[in-house]
Write an enzyme that holds these catalytic residues in place. Structure first.
Site, PDB file in Angstrom:
ATOM      1  N   GLU A 264      16.224  18.627  -2.515  1.00  0.00           N
ATOM      2  CA  GLU A 264      15.450  17.650  -1.893  1.00  0.00           C
ATOM      3  C   GLU A 264      14.461  18.333  -0.971  1.00  0.00           C
ATOM      4  O   GLU A 264      13.149  17.952  -0.902  1.00  0.00           O
ATOM      5  CB  GLU A 264      16.291  16.322  -1.362  1.00  0.00           C
ATOM      6  CG  GLU A 264      17.052  15.638  -2.620  1.00  0.00           C
ATOM      7  CD  GLU A 264      17.778  14.340  -1.906  1.00  0.00           C
ATOM      8  OE1 GLU A 264      17.920  13.403  -2.301  1.00  0.00           O
ATOM      9  OE2 GLU A 264      18.390  14.908  -0.993  1.00  0.00           O
TER      10      GLU A 264
ATOM     11  N   ASP B 234      -7.592  -3.342  10.493  1.00  0.00           N
ATOM     12  CA  ASP B 234      -8.942  -3.868  10.383  1.00  0.00           C
ATOM     13  C   ASP B 234      -9.950  -3.043  11.098  1.00  0.00           C
ATOM     14  O   ASP B 234      -9.718  -1.998  11.402  1.00  0.00           O
ATOM     15  CB  ASP B 234      -9.126  -5.296  11.213  1.00  0.00           C
ATOM     16  CG  ASP B 234      -8.787  -5.138  12.762  1.00  0.00           C
ATOM     17  OD1 ASP B 234      -9.703  -4.478  13.499  1.00  0.00           O
ATOM     18  OD2 ASP B 234      -7.639  -5.537  13.276  1.00  0.00           O
TER      19      ASP B 234
END
Ligand code: GLA
Length: 740
Positions: A614, A534
């Site tokens: 990877e 928030d």
């Protein structure tokens, strides 16, 4: 001048570059709301004709007719137990048992700069960037005065609001409700957009026409919650991403909140937002004052994208402190999903070496490093390093990481205490709990009473020592339960309704002190992912871990939900292992990177489990992210398609327009699909763009190359772009356009 007073009609107008907000010092001193929308250079009181409405009472003092009722007129800050039966903004009770407030204007004043709030997070402005309007209302019966504060930011199209409520009488007054603001929209058809969710599936957008009666987005959990984001939107029923009027309501608050929206008998919509009044009360002795949290109001008549752009910019420039630290922050690898509680020095050094191969520059030691914290049942509160796991302490680990060329970050969860901890044994009364009732446990832990001076002092000392000892440059500040059994052993019975808000004030003060004393440390907020994502936390923590769900496909709607109000830079997002630990879903590595890039981009996996190929792929993805970080974090963000389409596409345009990045993730591959077509946004129609990078990830087919390397901006905007067919499980695409 951002604020104008016109004596003839007694109107006060707040002006931003693209909006006007008007109120009137109305009959009998009532402060009426007239208008909020695009600028129209007029007094708008002509809109509100006298109206005799049945069962809507009239003020006693007005004898000339029944045309004036508080029940039908739009207002700036509604009272209670008066003639207005719609949502109240303030409710109170006097010592004599009188409830309600009837507020009349006492005075008003225009001040240079932006008002400040004591002890609460709030936006800030350079001296010439904002102006403040302060209107003082008073309620004769109780002696209460409400100073309505309006911060006007012309260049941002933002108006902030808060209320300072003072007991100017001679008897005590108890506040039962103290909203940050009230916004009346007297005409039009509106939709209410809110973001609901749950742990590990936050910020799911819901849009519905405003109905007669009440609808709300609220939390009673003592946190802003995974369940209902405090940010909401009211938009025209026909508003889209690109068109239509939209109002953003963003409370700068991290505790229990409530935004109520009500459609009344006359078709007028009222929104009231602020601290959740359930369980709240605040006693004001004569002379005492209470300040509400701030509410950020933004208006856009360019649809939801325009609203997001205004809010993103405002939060980055005028709310979040220390955001520039993000620009220097190395890409991090967090130990949580790699080892959970099984951390020790050898594993951390191995993780750090592996992280380096991925291009990361910082290791974050998550949970499990302190006291006897072998699982989540114990030890919260005992913030001393476990020497069996880390023989050289945190300083020793830091020195070894430095030798590896890696920065060091640390996880803490300071607001909590485990019953099985030295801290709890020493101070059982420091935890919030109702006398005579065993407290409910959340993740087997209790919540410390941060509203209490000695608790906050203890945490400050402990954390400051920890930060000094460890020398970390990053802290992940976690908070892993909802708050219940709210009762503070330090407050008298008549002040127990203050405990939850005092907790927030204690937390804010602690964050303020620590971020001030350790200005180089970047604090990332967290609450089991997005339980406290928030604007209040953002004031101190430039980024917040958005969700414990790291599955890139689940993340698409979570991150898209957050994007309506919050800037991309605020979103904590990591590349994790596949199959995903939360959903069990298998996704391509490149797609995981594409999604994590729409956020802070870091790693949450064990590099030792990766193949050489990877690792090489991740290393090049890290380099690409760092190359584009400024555009992604501080540019303009565009959502290119609706939630229910087969794919999600996002676009990031550099603030100066020199490049644009397009990403697309296919959620639902189809046989024999229609062409994958998109119109780009935010480009310069007169410019030409070169496609300087075009990559497809996780495809089972070999996608055809794009036929062209150069495009006109107008073509990409109006005719769009067709992408080749992508087959497979969750393939994605990444295209970078550079302006020539
Ligand atoms: C919360 C956080 C996770 C991790 C754990 C550690 O769930 O959201 O990222 O830090 O706590 O216990």
């Amino acid at each position: 001048m951002a604020i104008e007073y016109r004596a003839e009609r007694r109107t006060l107008t707040l002006l931003t570059d693209g909006s006007a907000y008007q109120m009137q010092l109305g009959a009998l001193g009532y402060l009426l709301h007239l208008y909020y929308g695009p600028r129209c250079g007029d007094d708008l009181d002509y809109l509100h004709l006298p109206r005799d409405c049945g069962f809507s009472p009239n003020p006693h003092e007005l004898t000339e007719g029944r045309g004036f009722s508080l029940d039908t007129l739009p207002q700036e800050y509604s009272g209670s137990n008066g003639a207005d039966f719609r949502l109240p903004s303030v409710a109170l009770e006097t010592a004599a048992g009188v409830v309600g407030a009837d507020l009349h204007v006492k005075s008003w004043e225009i001040r240079p700069g932006k008002y400040a709030l004591a002890g609460l997070p709030a936006s800030f402005a350079a001296e010439d960037e904002a102006e403040t309007l302060a209107v003082t209302l008073s309620d004769e019966a109780s002696g209460l005065e409400v100073e309505l504060l309006y911060g006007v930011f012309p260049a941002r199209d933002v108006i902030t609001r808060a209320a300072r409520i003072r007991n100017a009488g001679s008897e005590r007054v108890t506040l039962r409700k103290a909203a940050s603001a009230c916004l009346d929209l007297p005409f039009g058809r509106w939709d209410f957009i809110s973001f609901h969710g749950r742990h590990a599936m936050e910020r799911q957008l819901e849009r519905a026409p405003v109905r007669y009666g009440l609808q709300s987005a609220a939390s009673r959990r003592g946190t802003s919650s995974h369940h209902n984001d405090p940010f909401t939107i009211l938009c025209a029923h026909d508003a889209t991403e690109d068109h239509g009027a939209c109002y953003g309501l963003m409370p700068v608050y991290s505790g229990s909140h409530r935004t109520d929206v009500e459609l009344d008998q006359g078709g007028s919509v009222r929104a009231v937002a602020g601290i959740n009044p359930d369980g709240f009360s605040w006693r004001l002795l004569p002379g005492e004052a209470f300040e509400t949290p701030e509410l950020i109001l933004a208006f856009s008549d360019e649809g939801l994208t325009g609203l997001s752009h205004r809010l993103h910019r405002f939060l980055r420039r005028n709310l979040i402190r220390g955001g520039e630290k993000q620009k220097r922050l190395p890409v991090l690898l967090n130990s949580w999903e790699a080892c959970y509680f099984g951390v020790d020095e050898a594993r951390m050094l191995a993780l750090a070496r592996g992280a380096k191969e991925l291009g990361a520059g910082m290791l974050v030691l998550d949970d499990g490093w302190f006291a006897n914290r072998f699982d989540d049942r114990r030890a919260l509160g005992d913030w001393t390093v476990n020497r069996e796991k880390f023989p050289g302490g945190l300083a020793g680990l830091h020195a070894k990481l430095e030798q590896e060329g890696m920065a060091f970050g640390l996880w803490v969860e300071p607001e909590m205490v485990s019953e099985d901890s030295a801290l709890f044994r020493a101070h059982p009364d420091w935890a919030l709990r109702v006398p005579g009732r065993p407290p409910a446990l959340g993740r087997d832990q209790l919540v410390l009473d941060l509203g209490r001076e000695e608790v906050a002092e203890y945490l400050h000392e402990t954390l400051a020592a920890l930060l000094r000892e460890s020398g970390v440059c990053y802290v992940k500040w976690d908070m892993n339960r909802s708050i219940c059994d709210v009762y503070s052993a330090a407050l008298p019975p008549e002040r127990q309704g203050e405990a939850a808000h005092r907790y927030m004030l204690g937390l804010y003060r602690l964050l303020d002190r620590l971020t001030g004393e350790f200005p180089e440390v970047l604090f990332e907020g967290c609450s089991g992912g997005g339980g406290r994502f928030d604007a209040g936390i953002l004031a101190w923590c430039p980024q917040i871990w958005l969700s414990d769900d790291t599955d890139p496909i689940a993340r698409l709607s979570i991150q898209q939900g957050a994007s309506y109000g919050y800037p991309v830079a605020a979103v904590g997002a990591h590349v994790s292992a596949s199959p995903n630990h939360q959903t069990g879903r298998t996704t391509p590595l490149g797609t995981r990177c594409t999604v994590a890039m729409a956020g802070s981009f870091g790693f949450e996996l064990d590099p030792a489990s990766l193949s050489e190929a990877e690792k090489a792929e991740l290393c090049s993805q890290t380099a690409f992210f760092l190359r584009c970080r400024e555009t992604i974090h501080n540019g303009l963000f565009y959502r290119l398609c609706a939630e229910d389409e087969a794919f999600t596409a996002w676009q990031f345009v550099a603030e100066d327009g020199h490049e644009a990045l397009l990403t697309l993730v296919l959620k639902n591959p189809e046989a024999n699909p229609a062409p994958l077509h998109l119109r780009l946004k935010g480009l310069d129609p007169a410019a030409r763009y070169r496609l300087s990078d075009c990559a497809f990830f996780g495809c089972r087919n070999t996608p055809a190359a794009l036929p062209r390397a150069e495009y006109s901006g107008a073509a990409l905007l109006h005719a769009g772009l067709t992408l080749p067919q992508l087959l497979g499980d969750y393939p994605s695409a990444r295209l970078l356009f550079e302006k020539l």
